[in-house]
Enzyme design. Structure first.
Site, mmCIF file in Angstrom:
data_model
loop_
_atom_site.group_PDB
_atom_site.id
_atom_site.type_symbol
_atom_site.label_atom_id
_atom_site.label_comp_id
_atom_site.label_asym_id
_atom_site.label_seq_id
_atom_site.Cartn_x
_atom_site.Cartn_y
_atom_site.Cartn_z
ATOM 1 N N GLN A 8 0.830 -1.210 0.000
ATOM 2 C CA GLN A 8 0.000 0.000 0.000
ATOM 3 C C GLN A 8 0.865 1.261 0.000
ATOM 4 O O GLN A 8 0.420 2.329 -0.359
ATOM 5 C CB GLN A 8 -0.922 -0.086 1.238
ATOM 6 C CG GLN A 8 -1.627 1.179 1.666
ATOM 7 C CD GLN A 8 -1.054 1.696 2.979
ATOM 8 O OE1 GLN A 8 0.091 1.397 3.330
ATOM 9 N NE2 GLN A 8 -1.844 2.484 3.708
ATOM 10 N N CYS A 19 2.298 -1.233 17.087
ATOM 11 C CA CYS A 19 2.530 -0.990 15.662
ATOM 12 C C CYS A 19 1.238 -1.114 14.864
ATOM 13 O O CYS A 19 0.991 -0.369 13.936
ATOM 14 C CB CYS A 19 3.551 -1.977 15.120
ATOM 15 S SG CYS A 19 5.120 -1.859 15.955
#
Ligand SMILES: [Zn+2]
Length: 390
Positions: A189, A309
């Site tokens: 992405q 994260c």
């Protein structure tokens, strides 16, 4: 009489001609020696210390080399004819003391005046980097500098992808990358070095393939390892600039500490959702250096305070924007042009479409970068995700 000969006779009356011996004496006394021959002629040799400006772009380039219109100039070509026309052009620009070297470089060489064979780009490189070479701030000398430069990127991820890609395109000769991860579907992405067909490969291998496909002359150095206090100096040594594209805080502190200790510029960026920040930490830069990462954040937060994260999302193009700005800062540092983003933090708010500049305050008591500080040693912090994720 042909028009050309009539014009030459006119020029000989208006432009003073000097012998190579006189020209050399003038150069020693502060005159600028401007060589207007073509690149392939200059490749055979050119007077030591000459400005090699060529004839085609002479008027566009000369002011960079000779900003003072009253500085004496001696112009050289191969035989002393083209230099008369070039000298006339300089006179028309406003230079007041322009001379032409009678007999040109062939006489200069025959008389044993000093010359050198300059380091030059080959024809292929000259074509490839033509848009750089056209700019006086880069030129052939700047491009040679880039080709001899070594840049290390920490992280082959969101930030490292665009910055390394453009640095490889720009002709940075050696690019190293530190990463111990493998390519995952969810990287695609934003991490544009990697592709569907490299999912599952080590990121440094995927990066190597992408960068060499772009520029096969690149010297790519893969460091497929986890950066820690035991290997950081060995890995960093030999590089000119470090690019921090890491997404974890422990590594960010390690990069900072090693860069401060080794005197290396640390081009730092971070992104989070729709925001990004960029600065250059470089205490060696000078008294107004703006300090290091620890001046702003002396110690990392405890792991339980740091966001995980997985929580930290990011718009895919954000690391692209910030990574490219990192590449710009790297090129400026390597070429020694412009003002590096030292002592200033650039903040990018994508939703508001705004850039804001914040001043970074040096901590005068920073144990790492204060004047005369004894290096306090490395800390291997527990791995925690940075609040900002690349
Ligand atoms: Zn500091």
């Amino acid at each position: 009489m042909k028009a050309k000969d009539r014009r030459l006779a006119e020029l000989r009356r208006s432009i003073p001609e000097v012998s190579p011996e006189e020209a050399l004496a003038m150069q020693k006394a502060g005159a600028a020696l401007v060589d207007v021959r073509d690149t392939d002629e200059i490749a055979q040799g050119s007077p030591t210390g000459a400005h090699r400006l060529g004839r085609s772009y002479l008027e566009l380039r000369v002011e960079e080399a000779v900003p003072d219109m009253d500085q004496p100039i001696v112009v050289m070509c191969a035989g002393g004819v083209r230099s008369l026309f070039a000298a006339d052009a300089l006179k028309n620009m406003g230079y007041t003391k322009v001379h032409s070297i009678a007999g040109g470089f062939s006489r200069w060489k025959n008389e044993g005046r000093p010359f050198e064979v300059p380091k030059m780009l080959d024809a292929e490189a000259r074509e490839r980097y033509a848009r750089h070479i056209l700019m006086p701030d880069v030129g052939e000398a700047g491009q040679l500098k880039l080709l001899n430069s070594k840049v290390l990127l920490i992280g082959a991820g969101g930030l490292g992808s665009p910055s390394s890609y453009y640095l490889a395109a720009a002709g940075v000769g050696t690019i190293g990358m530190v990463d111990h991860d493998v390519v995952d579907q969810s990287n695609l992405q934003r991490q544009i070095l990697h592709r569907e067909d490299t999912v599952g490969l080590p990121k440094v291998e995927s990066a190597r393939r992408a960068l060499l496909a772009l520029n096969s002359k690149l010297n790519f150095v893969a460091h497929e390892t986890h950066l820690d206090s035991s290997n950081v100096e060995e890995i960093f040594s030999g590089y000119d600039v470090i690019v921090d594209g890491t997404d974890n805080l422990a590594t960010r502190y390690l990069i900072n500490d090693a860069c401060v200790k080794m005197g290396l510029p640390n081009v730092h960026a971070a992104v989070y959702r729709f925001e990004g920040q960029l600065t250059v930490f470089w205490p060696e830069y000078g008294p107004q250096h703006g300090g290091c990462y620890r001046c702003m954040f002396p110690n990392p937060p405890p792991p339980e305070m740091a966001p995980s994260c997985a929580e930290a999302g990011v718009l895919g193009v954000m690391p692209g924007t910030l990574g490219l700005l990192q590449a710009v800062e790297v090129l400026k540092i390597l070429l020694d042009i412009g003002e590096p983003l030292v002592g200033r933090m650039l903040h990018y708010d994508a939703l508001g479409a705004r850039f804001t500049e914040l001043k970074i305050r040096t901590n005068p008591n920073c144990p790492y970068c204060r004047e005369g500080a004894e290096f306090p040693g490395y800390e291997d912090y527990a791995q925690v995700c940075a609040s900002t994720k690349s």
